[in-house]
Design an enzyme around this catalytic site. Structure first.
Site, PDB file in Angstrom:
ATOM      1  CG  ASP A   1      -1.680   1.260   1.388  1.00  0.00           C
ATOM      2  OD1 ASP A   1      -2.419   1.575   0.450  1.00  0.00           O
ATOM      3  OD2 ASP A   1      -1.550   1.927   2.423  1.00  0.00           O
ATOM      4  CE  LYS A   2       0.162   7.335  -2.670  1.00  0.00           C
ATOM      5  NZ  LYS A   2       0.474   8.318  -1.604  1.00  0.00           N
ATOM      6  CB  THR A   3      -1.272   6.562   1.910  1.00  0.00           C
ATOM      7  OG1 THR A   3      -1.487   7.091   0.610  1.00  0.00           O
ATOM      8  CG2 THR A   3      -1.323   7.673   2.941  1.00  0.00           C
TER       9      THR A   3
ATOM     10  CG  ASP B   1      -4.183  -1.134   3.604  1.00  0.00           C
ATOM     11  OD1 ASP B   1      -4.597  -0.960   2.447  1.00  0.00           O
ATOM     12  OD2 ASP B   1      -3.420  -0.341   4.187  1.00  0.00           O
TER      13      ASP B   1
ATOM     14  N   GLY C   1      -5.043   3.973  -3.440  1.00  0.00           N
ATOM     15  CA  GLY C   1      -6.298   4.613  -3.808  1.00  0.00           C
ATOM     16  C   GLY C   1      -6.084   6.001  -4.387  1.00  0.00           C
TER      17      GLY C   1
ATOM     18  CE  LYS D   1      -5.745   0.016  -0.848  1.00  0.00           C
ATOM     19  NZ  LYS D   1      -5.104   0.651   0.326  1.00  0.00           N
TER      20      LYS D   1
ATOM     21  CG  ASP E   1      -0.980   2.517   6.843  1.00  0.00           C
ATOM     22  OD1 ASP E   1      -1.495   2.362   5.712  1.00  0.00           O
ATOM     23  OD2 ASP E   1      -0.888   3.626   7.396  1.00  0.00           O
TER      24      ASP E   1
END
Length: 719
Positions: A409-411, A611, A562, A589, A607
C-alpha cells in the site's frame, strides 16, 4: 484550513469515488453469502494452521473441521500445570525411574493404585483436547497431529489398565502416557500463546463508530444512541467528532478525515450534497447530515463483513507438523496392524503380539514432534522482536519462504502518511518570505497541509511573525493580518472566488504540481497571488532501499494505492517500482492481491483499515506498526519500526525458520525409521528387541536435538 481539488485535477473525482466505494461494498455484501456460510460447506474450507483467527471458533486445521474450537492459550496453560502436578507422582512411583535413578519410592497401603488413578485423571483432563481434535480430524478424513497424539495416549492408557488389572502380562506405560500428554499440552500452549488475539480486528472496527449521536429535533439537538438512528434522521456532527452513520451533508462545510476507508492521508472537503461515512472524523466545521444508512448497512459495516469473510475463507497451509503427523498416523496404524498379524502368524502368543503392537503405536508419536515447531517459533519470534518485527501468525514463517511478489500500500507504508513541501512557486516575493508568511498564517491551523508548511519553515529556521485577526474560513482556508497586511491562504479555487487570477508563472507551477498529483495551497493578499505551495506525502527514507533489495532477491515489488494515477506514477518512479495500481477502491485491494497470487505466493504490506481484507487475502499479511489496530490485528507480521526494510529482514528470517522447522521435523520423526522396525521386532532373530524403555531414550535424545537446533536459529544474521 480546508482544501478541494480543482475541476479536472487528479483529485477532482474524490467524492464520487467515495460514493462508488460505498455502493460497491454494499452491492458486494448484498450478493455475498452470510458470514457463517464459510463454515457450512466443508468442501469450501481451505487449510488453516495454528495461526488461525480465533474469532471464528478457533483454528482451521483442515477442511471441514475446526481443530482448536473452544481452545485458548489460557486453557492449555491451566491444563499444563495440573498435568505437571499429576505427572510428577506418576514418574516418582514408576519402576523404571526408580531403577534408573537408584531410589525406592515411599511405600504405603494402596501405593500400587497411585499411578492408575492419577493416569485416569490425566488421560481425560490433559488428553481431552487431543481426543476431541482427533474426532474432528477423523470425521473430516484428514488425520493429523491430534489423531496421532490421541492414538498414542489411548493405546498407552488402555494397555496399561489392562496390564494393571491382570488381563495380560506386561509392564504398564503410565510414565510414557504422562510425559507424552504433558509435553504435547506444553507444545500447544507455546504455540497458541504466540498467535492468540488475531480476532480483535473486528472489535477495533466496531470501536470506530461512536456510541451516541446529536440528533436534530426541531430547533434543538438531542443526544441519542447510534442504534436509535434511522434513515431520514438529521444529525449534527461537531468539529473533531466521528461520523456515526452514513449520510449526505445538508448544511455546513468542513474537511473530513476518511483515511480509515481510503488510505489517503489528505482530509476530504465536504459541503452540501457530499456523502460522509460512519467512522470518518470531522475537521474544523460543523456539518448537518441526513442519515442514509445505519447499522449493518454502513460502509464501515461492509468492511467489517469483508474482513470476517476473508478470515473465514482465507486459504491456509496445512502446517508441517500436521502433515508429518498425518503420515506417521498412517504408518503407525499400518505398521502396528502388520506387527500384530505377523507375530500371530509366526505362532507367538497373543500377549507378545499385543505388546509389540502397543510399542510400535506408542513409539510412533515421539515427544519431540510436539515441540519441533513451537520451539523454533519461540526462537524465531524472539529474534523478530529484536529486529522490530512482531509475529502474529506462526504460519507466516512457512508461507513467507518462497514469496514471488510483495505488494505495498502506498500511503503510510511506502510513504510516511504525512505531507511535506515539495515545491514553492512565487510571484513577486522571495521563497523564504513566502514561507515565513505562510507559516505565520498556518501556525494556528490544525489542517495537515498547513502543519507541513509550518514544519518546513521550522526546518529552515525561519523567523515567523505574529498574526492578528486570525480567521478560519470553513471549506476554503484561513486568513489573518501580518504587519498590517491582510493575507489569505487556502485552496486554489479561493483565488478566483476572491476576484484574482494566477499570473502565468504560477499557472505553470500549478499545472506542473497537479501533473505530479501534488496538493497545492495558494497564498494571496488583497490584490494578487503571492505564492503556491506544492505538497506531497513524504516517501519513507528506507523504502527505495527495500524495493532494491527485494528485486535483488528475485521478488517483484508492486504498489497498490487509492490515490490518483499521477500521484501513484510519481511515487512509483521515485522508488523504482515498475508495476503499480492506482485509484484502487478499498474492496478491490483484496481482489488485486488475489489476482497477483496467480503469479506466485504474494505478500501485502499495509497500514489502514481498508487494507485489512487484502492483508488477510495475501499469502503473507504485513502491517506497518504505526497503522490502525485493524490492520495490525489482520496481519501475520507487524513492522514495529515502520521500516519497509523490515520486510526484507522478515523474508530472510522466514527462510531460516522454515529450514529449522524441516530439520527439527527430521530429527523428531526420523528416528522412527530405526525405532519402529526394532519396536516391531524385525531384529528379534538376532536377540534385538526394542522395549518401550529403550524407545524412550531415543525419544529423549530426539527432544534434546530438537531443542538445541531451535536455539541455533538465533545465530542467523538478518541485517
Amino acid at each position: 484550513m480546508a482544501e478541494e481539488p480543482l475541476p479536472g485535477s487528479p483529485r477532482a473525482e474524490r467524492p464520487s469515488s467515495l460514493e462508488k466505494t460505498g455502493e460497491r461494498l454494499r452491492d458486494r455484501v448484498e450478493h455475498a453469502r452470510p458470514l457463517g456460510a464459510a463454515h457450512d460447506d466443508p468442501r469450501k474450507q481451505g487449510h488453516q494452521g495454528h495461526g488461525a483467527h480465533h474469532a471464528h471458533g478457533g483454528h482451521k486445521g483442515h477442511e471441514g473441521h475446526d481443530k482448536h474450537a473452544g481452545h485458548s492459550a489460557h486453557m492449555f496453560r491451566n491444563r499444563f500445570w495440573l498435568s505437571l502436578a499429576l505427572t510428577l507422582p506418576i514418574l516418582y512411583f514408576d519402576m523404571h525411574f526408580q531403577e534408573w535413578f537408584g531410589y525406592t519410592a515411599v511405600q504405603f497401603p494402596g501405593v500400587g493404585w497411585v499411578q492408575p488413578v492419577l493416569s485416569v485423571i490425566l488421560y481425560f483432563y490433559g488428553g481431552w483436547p487431543f481426543l476431541e481434535g482427533a474426532l474432528r480430524e477423523l470425521r473430516a478424513r484428514q488425520p493429523g497431529m491430534m489423531t496421532l497424539i490421541a492414538l498414542a495416549i489411548s493405546v498407552a492408557f488402555f494397555y496399561s489398565l489392562v496390564v494393571t488389572f491382570g488381563v495380560i502380562e506386561g509392564m504398564p506405560l503410565y510414565w510414557e502416557l504422562a510425559t507424552l500428554i504433558l509435553i504435547m499440552v506444553l507444545g500447544h500452549w507455546i504455540e497458541m500463546a504466540s498467535v492468540e488475539g488475531a480476532s480483535r480486528a473486528l472489535e477495533h472496527l466496531a470501536s470506530l463508530v461512536p456510541v451516541s449521536a446529536h440528533k436534530l429535533v426541531g430547533n434543538r439537538t438531542e443526544e441519542v444512541s447510534v442504534d436509535a438512528l434511522r434513515a431520514g434522521d438529521r444529525i449534527l456532527i461537531r468539529p473533531g467528532e466521528q461520523v456515526p452513520a452514513d449520510g449526505v451533508v445538508m448544511d455546513g462545510a468542513s474537511s473530513v478525515n476518511e483515511a480509515f476507508l481510503t488510505g489517503e492521508s489528505r482530509p476530504v472537503p465536504k459541503e452540501q450534497g457530499a456523502e460522509v461515512v460512519a467512522g470518518a472524523v470531522n475537521g474544523e466545521g460543523a456539518l448537518t447530515v441526513e442519515v442514509k444508512r445505519t447499522g449493518d448497512q454502513t460502509t464501515l459495516s461492509q468492511i467489517q463483513r469483508l474482513v470476517a469473510e476473508a478470515q473465514a475463507s482465507r486459504s491456509r497451509f496445512q502446517n508441517l507438523a500436521d502433515r508429518a503427523a498425518g503420515w506417521l498416523t498412517y504408518i503407525a496404524v499400518g505398521a502396528g496392524t502388520l506387527t500384530f498379524l505377523a507375530w500371530l502368524l509366526l505362532g507367538f502368543d497373543l500377549n507378545f503380539a499385543i505388546t509389540r503392537t502397543v510399542t510400535v503405536l506408542v513409539m510412533a508419536c515421539p515427544h519431540a514432534l510436539g515441540l519441533a515447531i513451537p520451539l523454533v517459533i519461540v526462537n524465531a519470534t524472539a529474534m523478530s522482536a529484536k529486529n522490530g518485527i512482531l509475529v502474529r501468525n506462526r504460519e507466516a514463517f512457512e508461507r513467507a519462504r518462497d514469496l514471488k511478489i510483495v505488494a505495498f500500500d502506498k500511503t503510510g507504508t511506502l510513504t510516511e502518511g504525512k505531507f511535506g513541501v515539495r515545491s514553492v512557486y512565487t510571484g513577486g516575493v522571495a521563497e523564504e518570505e513566502a514561507l515565513t508568511l505562510a507559516a505565520a498564517l498556518e501556525g494556528r491551523s490544525e489542517h495537515p497541509l498547513g502543519k507541513a508548511i509550518v514544519e518546513e519553515a521550522d526546518a529552515r529556521t525561519l523567523g515567523v511573525p505574529d498574526v492578528r485577526d486570525f480567521e478560519v474560513v470553513a471549506g476554503k482556508g484561513v486568513a489573518g493580518t501580518v504587519d498590517g497586511t491582510r493575507y489569505r491562504i487556502g485552496r486554489p479555487e479561493w483565488v478566483n472566488e476572491g476576484g484574482l487570477s494566477l499570473p502565468p508563472e504560477l499557472q505553470r507551477g500549478l499545472d506542473e504540481a497537479e501533473g505530479r498529483g501534488e496538493s497545492v495551497i495558494a497564498m494571496m493578499d488583497e490584490g494578487r497571488v503571492l505564492a503556491l505551495f506544492a505538497l506531497a506525502d513524504k516517501v519513507r527514507g528506507s523504502a527505495k532501499e527495500a524495493v532494491k533489495r527485494l528485486k535483488e532477491a528475485g521478488v517483484q515489488p508492486v504498489m497498490i494505492t487509492g490515490d490518483a494515477e499521477a500521484v501513484a506514477k510519481t511515487v512509483a518512479q521515485e522508488l523504482g517500482i515498475a508495476r503499480y495500481h492506482a485509484r484502487v477502491l478499498p474492496e478491490n485491494k483484496a481482489r488485486i492481491v488475489r489476482e497477483l497470487k496467480q503469479g506466485g505466493p504474494t505478500a501485502f504490506v499495509g497500514d489502514g483499515i481498508n487494507d485489512a481484507p487484502a492483508l488477510l487475502e495475501a499469502d503473507l499479511g504485513v502491517a506497518i506498526g504505526a497503522g490502525t489496530n485493524v490492520a495490525i490485528e489482520s496481519a501475520d507480521l507487524v513492522l514495529i519500526e515502520d521500516d519497509p526494510l523490515d520486510v526484507v529482514r522478515a523474508l530472510r528470517l522466514s527462510k531460516a525458520t522454515y529450514s529449522k522447522m524441516i530439520q527439527n521435523l527430521f530429527w523428531a520423526t526420523g528416528y522412527n525409521a530405526v525405532a519402529l522396525p526394532l519396536a516391531a521386532g524385525v531384529a528379534y532373530a538376532w536377540g534385538i528387541l526394542l522395549s518401550p524403555a529403550v524407545g524412550a531414550v531415543f525419544m529423549s535424545a530426539s527432544t534434546v536435538i530438537v531443542a538445541v537446533n531451535a536455539v541455533l536459529l538465533r545465530r542467523t544474521r538478518l541485517a
